[in-house]
Design an enzyme around this catalytic site. Structure first.
Site, short mmCIF file in Angstrom:
data_model
loop_
_atom_site.label_atom_id
_atom_site.label_comp_id
_atom_site.label_asym_id
_atom_site.label_seq_id
_atom_site.Cartn_x
_atom_site.Cartn_y
_atom_site.Cartn_z
N ARG A 78 8.33 1.06 -0.56
CA ARG A 78 8.35 1.40 0.86
C ARG A 78 7.66 0.29 1.66
NH1 ARG A 78 5.08 4.75 1.89
NH2 ARG A 78 4.26 5.25 -0.16
N TYR A 218 15.88 0.37 -1.21
CA TYR A 218 14.90 1.03 -2.07
C TYR A 218 14.67 2.50 -1.67
CZ TYR A 218 10.56 2.78 -3.80
OH TYR A 218 9.64 3.61 -4.37
N LYS A 227 11.42 10.91 2.14
CA LYS A 227 10.24 10.75 2.98
C LYS A 227 10.58 10.79 4.47
CE LYS A 227 7.68 10.97 -0.45
NZ LYS A 227 7.05 10.00 -1.27
N HIS A 247 3.15 16.31 1.52
CA HIS A 247 3.37 15.43 0.35
C HIS A 247 2.67 16.08 -0.84
CE1 HIS A 247 3.07 10.99 -1.25
NE2 HIS A 247 4.11 11.61 -1.73
N SER A 269 0.76 8.41 -2.93
CA SER A 269 1.82 7.86 -3.78
C SER A 269 1.23 7.21 -5.03
CB SER A 269 2.61 6.82 -2.99
OG SER A 269 3.17 7.43 -1.86
N CYS A 271 -0.35 8.51 -7.48
CA CYS A 271 -1.69 9.00 -7.84
C CYS A 271 -1.63 10.27 -8.68
CB CYS A 271 -2.53 9.21 -6.59
SG CYS A 271 -2.98 7.65 -5.80
N ASP A 294 6.86 16.39 -5.43
CA ASP A 294 6.53 15.39 -4.40
C ASP A 294 6.39 15.98 -3.00
OD1 ASP A 294 6.07 12.50 -4.04
OD2 ASP A 294 7.84 12.57 -2.76
N ARG A 387 11.09 3.07 -11.11
CA ARG A 387 11.25 4.53 -10.98
C ARG A 387 12.40 5.07 -11.83
NH1 ARG A 387 7.70 7.32 -7.03
NH2 ARG A 387 6.47 5.60 -6.25
P1 GTP Z 1 4.76 9.13 -6.10
O1 GTP Z 1 6.05 9.48 -6.76
O2 GTP Z 1 4.66 7.70 -5.70
O3 GTP Z 1 4.43 10.03 -4.96
O4 GTP Z 1 3.61 9.23 -7.25
P2 GTP Z 1 2.91 10.49 -7.95
O5 GTP Z 1 1.80 10.98 -7.11
O6 GTP Z 1 3.94 11.46 -8.37
O7 GTP Z 1 2.25 9.79 -9.24
P3 GTP Z 1 2.65 9.89 -10.78
O8 GTP Z 1 2.42 11.25 -11.36
O9 GTP Z 1 3.97 9.29 -10.97
O10 GTP Z 1 1.54 8.93 -11.41
C1 GTP Z 1 1.39 7.60 -11.02
C2 GTP Z 1 0.63 6.84 -12.05
O11 GTP Z 1 -0.66 7.44 -12.27
C3 GTP Z 1 1.32 6.79 -13.40
O12 GTP Z 1 1.22 5.49 -13.93
C4 GTP Z 1 0.54 7.76 -14.23
O13 GTP Z 1 0.57 7.45 -15.59
C5 GTP Z 1 -0.87 7.70 -13.64
N1 GTP Z 1 -1.59 8.99 -13.78
C6 GTP Z 1 -1.09 10.21 -13.46
N2 GTP Z 1 -1.99 11.20 -13.76
C7 GTP Z 1 -3.08 10.58 -14.26
C8 GTP Z 1 -4.34 11.05 -14.76
O14 GTP Z 1 -4.64 12.24 -14.80
N3 GTP Z 1 -5.23 10.10 -15.19
C9 GTP Z 1 -4.93 8.77 -15.15
N4 GTP Z 1 -5.84 7.90 -15.59
N5 GTP Z 1 -3.74 8.29 -14.72
C10 GTP Z 1 -2.83 9.17 -14.27
C1 SPV Z 2 6.10 7.72 -2.72
O1 SPV Z 2 5.92 6.51 -2.51
O2 SPV Z 2 5.29 8.60 -2.37
C2 SPV Z 2 7.29 8.16 -3.48
C3 SPV Z 2 8.36 7.19 -3.70
O3 SPV Z 2 7.40 9.32 -3.84
S1 SPV Z 2 9.32 6.96 -2.28
O4 SPV Z 2 10.47 7.84 -2.34
O5 SPV Z 2 9.75 5.56 -2.30
O6 SPV Z 2 8.55 7.25 -1.11
MN MN Z 3 5.59 10.56 -3.27
#
Ligand code: GTP
Ligand code: SPV
Ligand code: MN
Length: 606
Positions: A78, A218, A227, A247, A269, A271, A294, A387
């Protein structure tokens, strides 16, 4: 005389028909296709994407009906600095959004769209965010010149002719999404696998329920249902109609006593939302199921409880870090195929790989630049924001309630971010107002999900900084107002968590992933009033003995350090919160200023 453009499909929705014709006349595609959503149609689109070099088909015995895509290396995330909220009044965009006068923006953008689809197909995608059976279904139409967007939108949202028919019947209002990659083709000009433009604009006109996106292919920039609509435009609808567009993931949790709780969680994002939404509890007897990963749309039900639905139809998950040991449910989900993988590495036998999928990388890969990669190569094989895009129905732990248009009653809302210091593993807010304060000051180290520096601490209120469609002060006021108008005993409890606190040597103090179920268990016990907690200046903290660490092989001092409230770190945090609040001046709701004063007093009284 204008030449008749070849068009497949159409509509009896007169206003929609007029808009599509206006856009086609201006952007001048070779043909117009109304997307039906059928299997035959998507097979043809996928075949075209393969022929164009955008997609590589993965091996059927590895990932059935799945494709690999590599973006332009400049179009991987983004673009927050190119994202605008063009409300009529500047103050309605607030101090956290880029703003431009709507007419000025259109005068700038409309010429960019002129002829921008030349040599391409213009697709018209009717879609609905949330359930078609909802009392008030939220329709949208995305016009796009990207077949990749069509293939992705078909996974991420409910699209196609059956949606269009309902829109026609109701002559329903809808959000108008206009998207062009901004790469017209001259007669005979050869296309590139990932067309895009250096100039990018992701623009929202909240009063008109319109989105114009130019120059990027993207995810969050181009899949306009996600979003752009379900958060930025929907947050404005939600303000006006008395609900919340957030979110947040939605998780169904069942205790060993068979008590069910639904929990929403908001992390910035990259996290950990998708991971928590798919958690496999490590503690015996606990079951977790996914409702959303999400986005959550939440409104109060007649019983006074806050109900959440997931408006999406697919997952658009961060690939790196996803593996059998961290997120087996995600791995099982993508094994079922029907997915698009973008900017991950490809194996020589037609599968995908990324950092963290397995401990040892394969000996040789094609990396996200399309180059040969070996473990000796410099840099990762996959882009950090690569992704997977996968139908949500394939998640083996999907809850039945996902299909319920009324949504699920939320018992708790968690906020969290990536903080190396300061923020304990878990804190419970005193009440809704205090929880709103905590959420409004949420902070996290930036990630690769957006372009720009990575690892810098920034305030990301409610994990919505890049997604609030209106003035942040008004948004905070809306949160406070909803809390005040509700029956306090029925409001979700609000918690703050941090899976990412580190020791002096930089190691994570908390193992995270499945072990986060231990924190969820404590929350449920708090919701049910089964355990006490320690009052601290920042909220309620667990008695260390109440956190179930049975079977956790972790130095006890790490757990203690992860849970600790450190007054010195908080003394250092307060000026940062103050500085953040200064951004809002007089507009900041007084209740939040009061909460800051209370925090300061309590810290001083330590
Ligand atoms: P968006 O799709 O961007 O909104 O991201 P999200 O909030 O869904 O994050 P996601 O669960 O995909 O995790 C992002 C990264 O954080 C990945 O590389 C995970 O492996 C890492 N991660 C997720 N949960 C944990 C956790 O509990 N501990 C640690 N150390 N890393 C984590
Ligand atoms: C985020 O960045 O929070 C995502 C991926 O979930 S996107 O759809 O690109 O915003
Ligand atoms: Mn997201």
């Amino acid at each position: 005389m204008q030449q008749q453009m070849q068009t497949t499909g159409g509509t009896t929705h007169a206003e929609l028909d007029a808009w599509v014709k206006e856009v086609a006349a201006h952007t001048r595609p070779d043909r117009v296709v109304w997307v039906t959503g059928s299997d035959e149609e998507i097979e043809q689109i996928n075949a075209e994407l393969v022929a164009a070099g955008t997609f590589t088909k993965l091996a059927e015995d590895k990932k059935p009906n799945s494709y690999h895509a590599l973006s332009d290396p400049q179009d991987v995330a983004r673009v927050e600095d190119r994202t605008y909220i063009c409300s009529v009044e500047e103050k309605d965009a607030g101090p956290t959004n880029n703003w431009m006068d709507p007419q000025e923006m259109k005068d700038l953008l409309w010429p960019l769209f002129e002829g921008s689809m030349a040599g391409r197909t213009m697709y018209v995608i009717p879609f609905v965010m949330g359930h078609l059976e909802a009392d008030d279904p939220k329709f949208g139409v995305e016009i796009t010149d990207s077949a990749y967007v069509v293939a992705s939108m078909r996974i991420m949202a409910r699209i196609g002719t059956n949606i269009l028919r309902v829109m026609e019947e109701k002559q329903a209002p809808y959000v108008k999404g206009l998207h062009s990659v901004g790469a017209p083709l001259a007669e005979g000009q050869e296309d590139v696998p990932w067309p895009c433009n250096e100039t990018k604009y992701i623009v929202h006109f909240p009063e008109e329920l319109a989105i114009w996106s130019y120059g990027s292919g993207y995810g969050g920039n181009a899949l306009l249902g996600k979003k752009c609509y379900a958060l930025r435009i929907a947050s404005v609808m939600a303000r006006d109609e008395g609900w919340l567009a957030e979110h947040m993931l939605i998780l169904k949790l069942t205790s060993p006593q068979d008590e069910v709780h639904y929990i929403a969680a908001s992390f910035p994002s990259a996290c950990g939302k998708t991971n928590l939404a798919m958690i496999q509890p490590t503690i015996p007897g606990w079951k977790a199921e996914l409702v959303g990963d999400d986005i959550a749309w939440m409104r109060f039900g007649e019983d006074g409880r806050l109900y959440a639905v997931n408006p999406e139809f697919g997952l658009f998950g961060v690939a790196p870090g996803t593996g059998r040991s961290t997120n087996p449910v995600a791995m099982d989900t993508i094994e079922r195929g029907n997915s698009i993988f973008t900017n991950v590495a490809r194996t020589l036998d037609g599968d995908v790989w990324w950092e963290g999928m397995t401990d040892e990388p394969p000996a040789e890969l094609v990396d996200w630049h399309g180059e040969r990669w070996t473990p000796e190569s410099e840099g990762p094989s996959s882009h950090p924001n690569s992704r997977f895009c996968t139908p949500i129905r394939q998640v083996p732990t999907i809850a039945d309630e996902y299909d319920d248009p009324r949504g699920v009653p939320i018992s708790a809302i968690m906020f969290g971010g990536r903080r190396k210091t300061t923020i304990p593993l878990v804190t419970e807010s005193r009440d809704w107002q205090h929880g709103t304060f905590i959420a409004s000051t949420l902070s996290s180290e930036t990630t690769a999900a957006a372009t720009g520096a990575v690892g810098v601490v920034r305030r990301d209120p409610m994990a919505m900084l890049p997604f609030m469609g209106y003035n942040a002060s008004d948004y905070f006021a809306h949160w406070l107002e909803l809390g005040k108008s509700a029956d306090a005993s029925k409001l979700p409890k609000i918690f703050l968590v941090n899976w990412f606190r580190r020791g002096d040597d930089g190691r994570f103090l908390w193992p995270g992933f499945g072990e986060n179920s231990r924190v969820l268990k404590w929350m449920v016990e708090r919701i049910e009033g089964r355990v006490d907690a320690t009052e601290s200046p920042i909220g309620y903290l667990p008695h260390p003995e109440d956190l179930d660490i049975d079977g956790l092989s972790l130095p006890e001092e790490d757990v203690t350090a992860a849970l600790a409230f450190d007054p010195e770190e908080w003394e250092a945090e307060v000026p940062l919160i103050k500085e953040w609040f200064e951004k809002f001046g007089e507009e900041l709701p007084a209740a939040l200023r009061d909460e800051l004063a209370i925090l300061e007093q309590r810290l001083a009284g330590q």
